[in-house]
Design a protein around this motif. Structure first.
Motif, mmCIF file in Angstrom:
data_model
loop_
_atom_site.group_PDB
_atom_site.id
_atom_site.type_symbol
_atom_site.label_atom_id
_atom_site.label_comp_id
_atom_site.label_asym_id
_atom_site.label_seq_id
_atom_site.Cartn_x
_atom_site.Cartn_y
_atom_site.Cartn_z
ATOM 1 N N ALA A 93 0.830 -1.206 0.000
ATOM 2 C CA ALA A 93 0.000 0.000 0.000
ATOM 3 C C ALA A 93 0.863 1.254 0.000
ATOM 4 N N ARG A 94 1.943 1.221 0.770
ATOM 5 C CA ARG A 94 2.842 2.373 0.840
ATOM 6 C C ARG A 94 3.495 2.635 -0.518
ATOM 7 N N PHE A 95 4.072 1.595 -1.119
ATOM 8 C CA PHE A 95 4.738 1.754 -2.405
ATOM 9 C C PHE A 95 3.757 2.171 -3.494
ATOM 10 N N ALA A 96 2.573 1.538 -3.505
ATOM 11 C CA ALA A 96 1.588 1.840 -4.550
ATOM 12 C C ALA A 96 1.107 3.283 -4.441
ATOM 13 N N THR A 97 0.977 3.799 -3.232
ATOM 14 C CA THR A 97 0.563 5.189 -3.049
ATOM 15 C C THR A 97 1.500 6.126 -3.806
ATOM 16 N N TRP A 98 2.771 5.848 -3.756
ATOM 17 C CA TRP A 98 3.768 6.733 -4.345
ATOM 18 C C TRP A 98 4.088 6.406 -5.805
ATOM 19 N N ARG A 99 3.770 5.171 -6.233
ATOM 20 C CA ARG A 99 4.248 4.734 -7.548
ATOM 21 C C ARG A 99 3.153 4.481 -8.578
ATOM 22 N N MET A 100 1.903 4.366 -8.164
ATOM 23 C CA MET A 100 0.829 4.084 -9.112
ATOM 24 C C MET A 100 0.739 5.154 -10.188
ATOM 25 N N THR A 101 0.477 4.705 -11.402
ATOM 26 C CA THR A 101 0.214 5.649 -12.476
ATOM 27 C C THR A 101 -1.220 6.153 -12.352
ATOM 28 N N ALA A 102 -1.537 7.209 -13.075
ATOM 29 C CA ALA A 102 -2.904 7.740 -13.050
ATOM 30 C C ALA A 102 -3.902 6.685 -13.525
ATOM 31 N N THR A 103 -3.519 5.922 -14.529
ATOM 32 C CA THR A 103 -4.401 4.868 -15.053
ATOM 33 C C THR A 103 -4.644 3.796 -13.998
ATOM 34 N N GLU A 104 -3.611 3.418 -13.283
ATOM 35 C CA GLU A 104 -3.747 2.390 -12.242
ATOM 36 C C GLU A 104 -4.606 2.886 -11.087
ATOM 37 N N ARG A 105 -4.441 4.150 -10.706
ATOM 38 C CA ARG A 105 -5.283 4.700 -9.638
ATOM 39 C C ARG A 105 -6.742 4.732 -10.066
#
Length: 225
Positions: A93-105
């Motif tokens: 969750a921590r990594f995804a918060t900072w690394r997700m692309t706009a499409t993934e979010r």
């Protein structure tokens, strides 16, 4: 050498894994090689290959001269697995918060917005929630952009698959779990990675507590020997 056997073995492995995930083969259930071979119109060779793969994943136990069965774990082992998964999911969750692309979010937002949980006693409610829940976590794994971490998280969830649906029985756990997902997502969208991690850890520990209550009510994994 024919390529048919590996393909058939993979088909058998996937179907058995689905049966275990769905609770059709509960922890401790014996797996009949002859029945499987007949079901898939196969010899025992691809059946045994599939069982070896499932054993490597921790879903099946193979006992010499006694055959195979769906893996069972003790209550203590379940607690340890959930503890490890909670920390791993928090990191995701921590990594995804900072690394997700706009499409993934957007994909994660849409999944959450379009799913409406139903009471666990409603027909198909457990199956629907399990599918949504798996997708929610998979999208977060993908959003970490760390293949090793994503694979580790997926392997831990796979190991807990025979027990995962059990946690949704009673105490409005489906509704609560969905709300916990929303809280994690809200923090992720705000860029609050540490808060998202804390809430994801709490979410997984809530799932562990729900399963522990169920075990105390009679759904018991194999006792320690």
């Amino acid at each position: 050498m024919s390529l048919a056997s590996p393909t058939l073995a993979e088909t058998i492995r996937l179907r058995l894994a689905e049966d275990i995930h769905a609770g059709l083969l509960p922890p401790g259930a014996e797996i009949d090689e002859s029945a499987l071979a007949e079901r898939f119109g196969a010899s025992r060779t691809p059946v045994r290959e599939a069982l070896r793969e499932l054993a490597a994943q921790g879903l099946v136990e193979i006992v010499p001269r006694r055959g195979a069965r769906v893996a069972r774990v003790t209550l203590e082992q379940l607690g340890e697995l959930f503890e490890l998964l909670a920390e791993t999911e928090a990191m995701c969750a921590r990594f995804a918060t900072w690394r997700m692309t706009a499409t993934e979010r957007f994909a994660l937002q849409r999944l959450q917005a379009e799913f409406t949980p139903r009471p666990e006693e409603a027909p198909g409610a457990l199956e629907a929630y399990d599918s949504y829940n798996r997708r929610f976590h998979e999208l977060i794994y993908r959003g970490t952009h760390n293949g090793m971490l994503a694979a580790h998280a997926a392997a831990l969830r796979q190991r807990l698959a025979p027990y995962r649906r059990a946690q949704y029985r009673g105490d409005r756990r489906i509704e609560q779990s969905h709300a916990e997902h929303q809280a994690v997502l809200d923090r992720m969208l705000r860029g609050a990675g540490e808060e998202a991690a804390q809430l994801m850890r709490a979410h997984m520990l809530s799932a562990s507590a729900a399963l522990a209550r169920l075990v105390q009510g009679g759904f018991a994994p194999e006792p320690e020997r």
